[in-house]
Scaffold this motif. Structure first.
Motif, PDB file in Angstrom:
ATOM      1  N   THR A 214      50.022  48.245   5.757  1.00 16.56           N
ATOM      2  CA  THR A 214      51.176  47.490   5.290  1.00 16.56           C
ATOM      3  C   THR A 214      51.085  46.047   5.763  1.00 16.56           C
ATOM      4  O   THR A 214      50.278  45.715   6.644  1.00 16.56           O
TER       5      THR A 214
ATOM      6  N   ARG B 122      51.357  48.918   0.188  1.00 16.73           N
ATOM      7  CA  ARG B 122      50.055  49.079   0.843  1.00 16.73           C
ATOM      8  C   ARG B 122      49.095  48.034   0.297  1.00 16.73           C
ATOM      9  O   ARG B 122      49.078  47.754  -0.908  1.00 16.73           O
TER      10      ARG B 122
ATOM     11  N   GLY C 145      44.820  50.067   2.805  1.00 17.13           N
ATOM     12  CA  GLY C 145      46.096  50.741   2.659  1.00 17.13           C
ATOM     13  C   GLY C 145      47.106  50.434   3.747  1.00 17.13           C
ATOM     14  O   GLY C 145      48.159  51.065   3.805  1.00 17.13           O
TER      15      GLY C 145
ATOM     16  N   GLU D 148      49.771  47.954  -3.558  1.00 19.27           N
ATOM     17  CA  GLU D 148      50.084  49.250  -4.170  1.00 19.27           C
ATOM     18  C   GLU D 148      51.397  49.779  -3.594  1.00 19.27           C
ATOM     19  O   GLU D 148      51.615  49.700  -2.381  1.00 19.27           O
TER      20      GLU D 148
ATOM     21  N   SER E 289      45.097  46.563  -0.088  1.00 19.88           N
ATOM     22  CA  SER E 289      43.681  46.955  -0.104  1.00 19.88           C
ATOM     23  C   SER E 289      42.867  45.871  -0.790  1.00 19.88           C
ATOM     24  O   SER E 289      43.408  45.030  -1.514  1.00 19.88           O
TER      25      SER E 289
ATOM     26  N   PRO F  10      53.237  53.145  -3.032  1.00 21.43           N
ATOM     27  CA  PRO F  10      53.056  54.602  -3.089  1.00 21.43           C
ATOM     28  C   PRO F  10      54.263  55.291  -3.722  1.00 21.43           C
ATOM     29  O   PRO F  10      55.401  54.878  -3.519  1.00 21.43           O
TER      30      PRO F  10
END
Length: 153
Positions: free
Chosen positions: A55, A96, A53, A86, A98, A88
């Motif tokens: 940046t 983000r 998560g 992702e 992952s 948010p």
């Protein structure tokens, strides 16, 4: 006379760090190739596994690489299905990063990292006197502290 000694010692320290960097880079590259990745890609995978998560800016900072370099690495890993981006709902301007669940399901990243560390460091220090290893670690910490203390702010 003292200045000559300091210059000689400084040159030797730089040469040793370059040598360590080269050897570690070769080991990392060889390790990554076994899994079908480049050394920077495997570094990204390990960082995202440890800090899901984060940046792109944070990842760039951790890897000490430019944002554009890391962006290119991430894009290739996204295209391979290894990394997911992702956005948010709370902050749509942030992306983000992952590791994808599919990649985690088919790859034991923790064991990959342990194998790398074992091949680069653990196997070497395993046969050393533990007190000597601690002395070495302490010396590296002290040198790092001194470098940070004397670096321009």
């Amino acid at each position: 006379m003292k200045e000559e000694l300091i210059e000689k010692q400084s040159d030797e320290i730089i040469r040793l760090f370059k040598s360590i960097h080269t050897v570690m880079g070769c080991k990392l590259q060889s390790f990554a190739k076994r899994y079908g990745f480049t050394a920077p890609q495997i570094a990204v995978i390990f960082h995202l596994y440890k800090a899901p998560g984060i940046t792109l800016n944070e990842l760039s900072s951790h890897l000490m690489l430019t944002k554009s370099t890391v962006s290119g690495i991430v894009t290739r890993l996204v295209n391979q299905g290894v990394v997911i981006r992702e956005i948010p709902k709370a902050n749509r301007r942030t992306i983000r990063l992952s590791i994808s669940e599919d990649f985690k399901k088919h790859n034991d990243i923790l064991n990959m990292k342990k194998a790398l560390i074992s091949g680069c460091i653990s196997d070497i220090i395993r046969n050393m006197d533990p007190d000597k290893v601690e002395e070495f670690i302490k010396a590296l910490k002290n040198f790092t502290y001194l470098l940070n203390k004397h670096s321009p702010k």
